[in-house]
Scaffold this active site. Structure first.
Site, mmCIF file in Angstrom:
data_model
loop_
_atom_site.group_PDB
_atom_site.id
_atom_site.type_symbol
_atom_site.label_atom_id
_atom_site.label_comp_id
_atom_site.label_asym_id
_atom_site.label_seq_id
_atom_site.Cartn_x
_atom_site.Cartn_y
_atom_site.Cartn_z
ATOM 1 N N ASP A 16 0.972 -1.327 -0.278
ATOM 2 C CA ASP A 16 0.115 0.112 0.284
ATOM 3 C C ASP A 16 0.790 0.766 -0.111
ATOM 4 O O ASP A 16 1.266 1.418 1.255
ATOM 5 C CB ASP A 16 -0.918 -0.417 1.087
ATOM 6 C CG ASP A 16 -1.674 -0.897 1.372
ATOM 7 O OD1 ASP A 16 -1.538 -1.984 0.654
ATOM 8 O OD2 ASP A 16 -3.233 -0.942 1.998
ATOM 9 N N LYS A 56 -9.690 -0.120 -1.125
ATOM 10 C CA LYS A 56 -9.748 -0.229 -0.029
ATOM 11 C C LYS A 56 -10.146 0.918 0.774
ATOM 12 O O LYS A 56 -9.736 2.492 0.490
ATOM 13 C CB LYS A 56 -8.640 -0.554 0.128
ATOM 14 C CG LYS A 56 -8.308 -0.534 1.253
ATOM 15 C CD LYS A 56 -7.147 -1.161 1.823
ATOM 16 C CE LYS A 56 -6.685 -1.499 3.598
ATOM 17 N NZ LYS A 56 -5.141 -2.282 3.144
ATOM 18 N N LYS A 61 -6.987 3.384 -2.460
ATOM 19 C CA LYS A 61 -7.357 3.478 -1.066
ATOM 20 C C LYS A 61 -7.512 4.754 -0.785
ATOM 21 O O LYS A 61 -6.709 5.782 -0.577
ATOM 22 C CB LYS A 61 -6.183 2.795 -0.737
ATOM 23 C CG LYS A 61 -5.987 2.431 0.851
ATOM 24 C CD LYS A 61 -4.977 2.108 1.286
ATOM 25 C CE LYS A 61 -4.946 2.193 2.637
ATOM 26 N NZ LYS A 61 -3.689 1.252 3.309
#
Length: 242
Positions: free
Chosen positions: A98, A191, A161
């Site tokens: 990430d 996400k 995300k």
């Protein structure tokens, strides 16, 4: 590793929600003992993955996948540094990375720079490693959220995300998740992370289009899935790492 599919219209049950969760522990004071406890809890809860800081790798999480972060939490790192961090994490066993974009570049509308930053990390951590791009949605306008999502897709990311969980502007909102979901149109996962503390908040994010959830209080969220109404909004404030 494939990107999770969009959830069905029916509200997912506890087991299905658990399989959408990155069970996360990213506080600065975390010890290896804390990570071992996180893994044990992840296995008990049946979550999809754990997410820990790269310095905690390698770890043995059994059947639970391992995610980590790079350029975290500010994104204000040279792209080559982010790439080196991602490559080291993959070598240390991370299945997913990430990364945080340079939020300032997004605020300035420098989309070629945002895309190049993501592309550099993507090249260092190619498929089958899953690359999620943290855009810090609470700090962006709607137009900037769309631009960041488009840059992530163009750079070959697997997910967009919402948040690090550490930004003072706040964490995930259903509005941001829905906008991100519409922008990527199912081609990337979405996400939601940051401030999701209740079962009701988790269901709201899923209904908005989230295909993955970043949670630090996973057990409480799963236990609260059938509780109505939500005790709090749960989606606005920073969460000290999800």
């Amino acid at each position: 590793m494939s990107t999770p599919t969009t959830p069905s219209q029916a509200a997912p049950d506890r087991a299905a929600v658990a399989q959408m969760v990155d069970h996360t522990l990213l506080k600065a004071e975390v010890t290896r003992g804390d990570v071992r406890a996180l893994i044990a809890e992840a296995q008990q809860l049946g979550v999809y993955s754990i997410c820990v800081s790269p310095s905690m790798l390698p770890v043995d999480a059994g059947a639970v996948l391992v995610a980590t972060v790079c350029g975290f939490p500010s994104g204000k790192h040279h792209s080559e540094v982010k790439a080196a961090e991602a490559a080291r994490a993959v070598a240390d066993g991370a299945h997913e990375v990430d990364m945080v974009i340079d939020i300032g570049s997004a605020k300035a509308g420098e989309w070629s720079a945002v895309q190049a930053d993501i592309s550099t990390v993507r090249a260092a951590a190619p498929a089958p490693t899953v690359l999620k791009v943290i855009i810090e949605s609470a700090a962006l306008t709607d137009e900037e959220i769309v631009g960041a999502c488009r840059a992530a897709e163009a750079a070959g990311a697997d997910f967009v995300k919402t948040s690090t969980g550490f930004h003072p502007a706040g964490g995930a909102t259903a509005h941001a998740v829905a906008l991100m979901s519409r922008t990527v149109g199912g081609r990337l996962g979405v996400k939601a992370s940051g401030g999701i503390r209740t079962g009701a908040a988790a269901r709201e994010m899923i209904a908005a289009g989230a295909t993955r959830l970043g949670l630090s209080g996973t057990a409480a969220v799963l236990d609260g899935l059938d509780q109505q109404p939500p005790a709090e909004d749960g989606a606005g404030a920073a969460d000290q790492g999800y």
